[in-house]
Design a protein around this motif. Structure first.
Motif, PDB file in Angstrom:
ATOM      1  N   GLN A 107      41.551  74.999 107.874  1.00 37.31           N
ATOM      2  CA  GLN A 107      40.757  74.390 107.576  1.00 37.31           C
ATOM      3  C   GLN A 107      40.590  73.074 107.417  1.00 37.31           C
ATOM      4  O   GLN A 107      41.733  72.659 107.301  1.00 37.31           O
ATOM      5  CB  GLN A 107      40.854  75.466 105.995  1.00 37.31           C
ATOM      6  CG  GLN A 107      40.210  77.206 105.549  1.00 37.31           C
ATOM      7  CD  GLN A 107      39.071  77.474 105.837  1.00 37.31           C
ATOM      8  OE1 GLN A 107      37.405  76.423 105.987  1.00 37.31           O
ATOM      9  NE2 GLN A 107      39.206  78.181 107.181  1.00 37.31           N
ATOM     10  N   PRO A 108      39.343  72.881 107.205  1.00 41.44           N
ATOM     11  CA  PRO A 108      39.646  71.173 107.833  1.00 41.44           C
ATOM     12  C   PRO A 108      39.786  70.401 105.199  1.00 41.44           C
ATOM     13  O   PRO A 108      39.766  71.383 105.178  1.00 41.44           O
ATOM     14  CB  PRO A 108      37.898  71.271 107.327  1.00 41.44           C
ATOM     15  CG  PRO A 108      37.265  71.382 106.720  1.00 41.44           C
ATOM     16  CD  PRO A 108      38.263  72.816 107.061  1.00 41.44           C
ATOM     17  N   ALA A 140      23.815  74.219 105.242  1.00 41.87           N
ATOM     18  CA  ALA A 140      25.441  74.045 105.491  1.00 41.87           C
ATOM     19  C   ALA A 140      25.988  74.529 105.289  1.00 41.87           C
ATOM     20  O   ALA A 140      26.405  75.033 104.780  1.00 41.87           O
ATOM     21  CB  ALA A 140      25.461  71.946 104.954  1.00 41.87           C
ATOM     22  N   ALA A 141      26.914  74.294 106.265  1.00 40.42           N
ATOM     23  CA  ALA A 141      29.049  75.130 105.795  1.00 40.42           C
ATOM     24  C   ALA A 141      29.118  74.683 104.845  1.00 40.42           C
ATOM     25  O   ALA A 141      29.853  74.847 104.451  1.00 40.42           O
ATOM     26  CB  ALA A 141      28.887  75.502 107.211  1.00 40.42           C
ATOM     27  N   HIS A 142      29.063  73.237 105.038  1.00 44.29           N
ATOM     28  CA  HIS A 142      29.753  72.170 103.829  1.00 44.29           C
ATOM     29  C   HIS A 142      29.087  71.960 102.368  1.00 44.29           C
ATOM     30  O   HIS A 142      27.801  71.422 103.286  1.00 44.29           O
ATOM     31  CB  HIS A 142      30.230  72.118 104.295  1.00 44.29           C
ATOM     32  CG  HIS A 142      31.972  70.265 103.376  1.00 44.29           C
ATOM     33  ND1 HIS A 142      32.856  70.977 102.341  1.00 44.29           N
ATOM     34  CD2 HIS A 142      31.333  69.466 103.527  1.00 44.29           C
ATOM     35  CE1 HIS A 142      32.659  70.403 101.919  1.00 44.29           C
ATOM     36  NE2 HIS A 142      32.389  68.858 102.018  1.00 44.29           N
ATOM     37  N   TYR A 168      34.211  65.567 104.768  1.00 43.80           N
ATOM     38  CA  TYR A 168      35.663  65.200 104.560  1.00 43.80           C
ATOM     39  C   TYR A 168      35.601  63.853 105.046  1.00 43.80           C
ATOM     40  O   TYR A 168      37.782  63.427 104.833  1.00 43.80           O
ATOM     41  CB  TYR A 168      35.950  66.127 105.886  1.00 43.80           C
ATOM     42  CG  TYR A 168      35.605  67.794 105.332  1.00 43.80           C
ATOM     43  CD1 TYR A 168      36.451  68.643 103.765  1.00 43.80           C
ATOM     44  CD2 TYR A 168      34.890  68.632 106.227  1.00 43.80           C
ATOM     45  CE1 TYR A 168      36.066  69.756 103.785  1.00 43.80           C
ATOM     46  CE2 TYR A 168      34.575  69.331 105.900  1.00 43.80           C
ATOM     47  CZ  TYR A 168      35.209  70.795 104.390  1.00 43.80           C
ATOM     48  OH  TYR A 168      34.590  72.248 104.360  1.00 43.80           O
ATOM     49  N   LEU A 169      35.683  63.137 105.935  1.00 39.14           N
ATOM     50  CA  LEU A 169      36.423  61.842 106.368  1.00 39.14           C
ATOM     51  C   LEU A 169      35.671  61.148 105.161  1.00 39.14           C
ATOM     52  O   LEU A 169      34.700  61.226 105.015  1.00 39.14           O
ATOM     53  CB  LEU A 169      35.909  61.672 107.979  1.00 39.14           C
ATOM     54  CG  LEU A 169      35.962  62.527 109.684  1.00 39.14           C
ATOM     55  CD1 LEU A 169      35.409  62.784 109.747  1.00 39.14           C
ATOM     56  CD2 LEU A 169      37.552  62.390 109.544  1.00 39.14           C
ATOM     57  N   ASP A 170      36.801  59.930 105.372  1.00 38.67           N
ATOM     58  CA  ASP A 170      36.710  59.146 104.838  1.00 38.67           C
ATOM     59  C   ASP A 170      35.655  58.031 105.919  1.00 38.67           C
ATOM     60  O   ASP A 170      35.116  57.377 104.962  1.00 38.67           O
ATOM     61  CB  ASP A 170      37.777  58.366 104.425  1.00 38.67           C
ATOM     62  CG  ASP A 170      39.028  59.208 103.555  1.00 38.67           C
ATOM     63  OD1 ASP A 170      38.237  59.578 102.906  1.00 38.67           O
ATOM     64  OD2 ASP A 170      40.215  59.218 104.112  1.00 38.67           O
ATOM     65  N   ARG A 171      36.002  57.741 106.728  1.00 38.62           N
ATOM     66  CA  ARG A 171      35.074  56.575 107.523  1.00 38.62           C
ATOM     67  C   ARG A 171      34.184  57.609 108.729  1.00 38.62           C
ATOM     68  O   ARG A 171      35.819  57.672 109.354  1.00 38.62           O
ATOM     69  CB  ARG A 171      36.120  55.471 107.437  1.00 38.62           C
ATOM     70  CG  ARG A 171      36.064  54.288 108.475  1.00 38.62           C
ATOM     71  CD  ARG A 171      36.590  53.243 108.691  1.00 38.62           C
ATOM     72  NE  ARG A 171      36.912  52.681 107.093  1.00 38.62           N
ATOM     73  CZ  ARG A 171      36.354  51.521 106.685  1.00 38.62           C
ATOM     74  NH1 ARG A 171      35.548  50.894 107.674  1.00 38.62           N
ATOM     75  NH2 ARG A 171      36.709  51.078 105.234  1.00 38.62           N
TER      76      ARG A 171
END
Length: 263
Positions: A31-32, A223-225, A230-233
């Protein structure tokens, strides 16, 4: 999607090469988690980052990081809520009424509301602003603020493609305060949308950098999320030469490239 492991410990996924950078296949399937950065080597540097004015396809997938739309188009051709929670079409097909979310804020702190939607459509529709997105407004007549969070888009005649137009990134929403500044083609924080990433900065000929919008909680209905990215940058590096992109990937300077050659 076909996935093929290559000798240099990378994956080829539908024409995009992704360096695993030592991450095991089992870990990649987990999982992310939040955090981290991604650097993507892309072929074409957008000449304009403003989706209202750009005519480059290369600019639009970059713009989706910081620009949201009223609605989203799903893979089956139907539509999902986004910045608009619901919409209706009049019996004569000339009035599209959108009920908007009330918790959305532009990256510059401005409130997203019906007046902001009207300001965007007015801006695109004015010839002096030279917005290429006006090509999607051939039947558009005017926008009306019905209430603080209800906007009506009125057409001169019925247009069965108009709903799809309002899902297009070219008609994505930009802060009215930003629109007043004039030319936004150069990107950066002046180009304030509502998307999951904030446009941190642009260095011509080198890169464009985006940072996570921590307040984001209004992703599209398909959207799935949901919630902040999740990513900062995320950094897009502009590498037009194939050999340079490949070298950057294999040396670990970038995590992902597009425009992968058969060889």
């Amino acid at each position: 999607v076909q996935v093929m492991r290559m000798k240099n410990n990378s994956l080829l996924v539908s024409g995009i090469a992704v360096a695993l950078l030592g991450i095991g296949a089992a870990q990649a399937a987990d999982q992310p988690v939040s955090g981290g950065a991604l650097t993507w080597g892309v072929t074409t540097e957008p000449s304009c980052f403003d989706p209202h004015r750009s005519s480059q396809q290369a600019a639009f997938f970059v713009a989706r990081n910081y620009i949201d739309s009223l609605i989203a188009k799903k893979t089956d051709g139907t539509f999902a809520p986004w910045l608009a929670t619901e919409w209706s079409i009049s019996a004569d097909g000339k009035e599209y009424t959108y009920k908007l979310r009330e918790d959305v804020v532009f990256h510059d702190g401005e409130k997203f509301d019906a007046a902001a939607v009207k300001a965007n459509f007015d801006f695109i529709f004015k010839p002096e602003n030279a917005a290429t997105a006006v090509s999607l407004l051939q039947t558009f007549d005017h926008a009306e603020v019905v209430s603080p969070y209800v906007v009506k888009l009125v057409l001169s005649k019925p247009d069965s493609s108009f709903l799809e137009s309002t899902s297009n990134v070219k008609l994505g929403l930009i802060s009215p305060k930003a629109l007043e500044k004039g030319d936004l083609c150069g990107g950066g924080r002046a180009l304030a949308g509502t998307g999951p990433f904030i446009f941190e900065g642009y260095t011509r000929g080198q890169s464009a950098v985006f940072v996570r919008n921590p307040a984001y909680k209004w992703g599209p209905g398909n959207a799935a999320h949901d919630g902040p990215a999740y990513l900062d940058r995320v950094t897009f590096r502009f590498l037009p030469e194939y050999a340079v992109r490949t070298g950057a990937l294999t040396s670990g300077q970038v995590d992902l490239i597009e425009g992968v050659q058969p060889t």
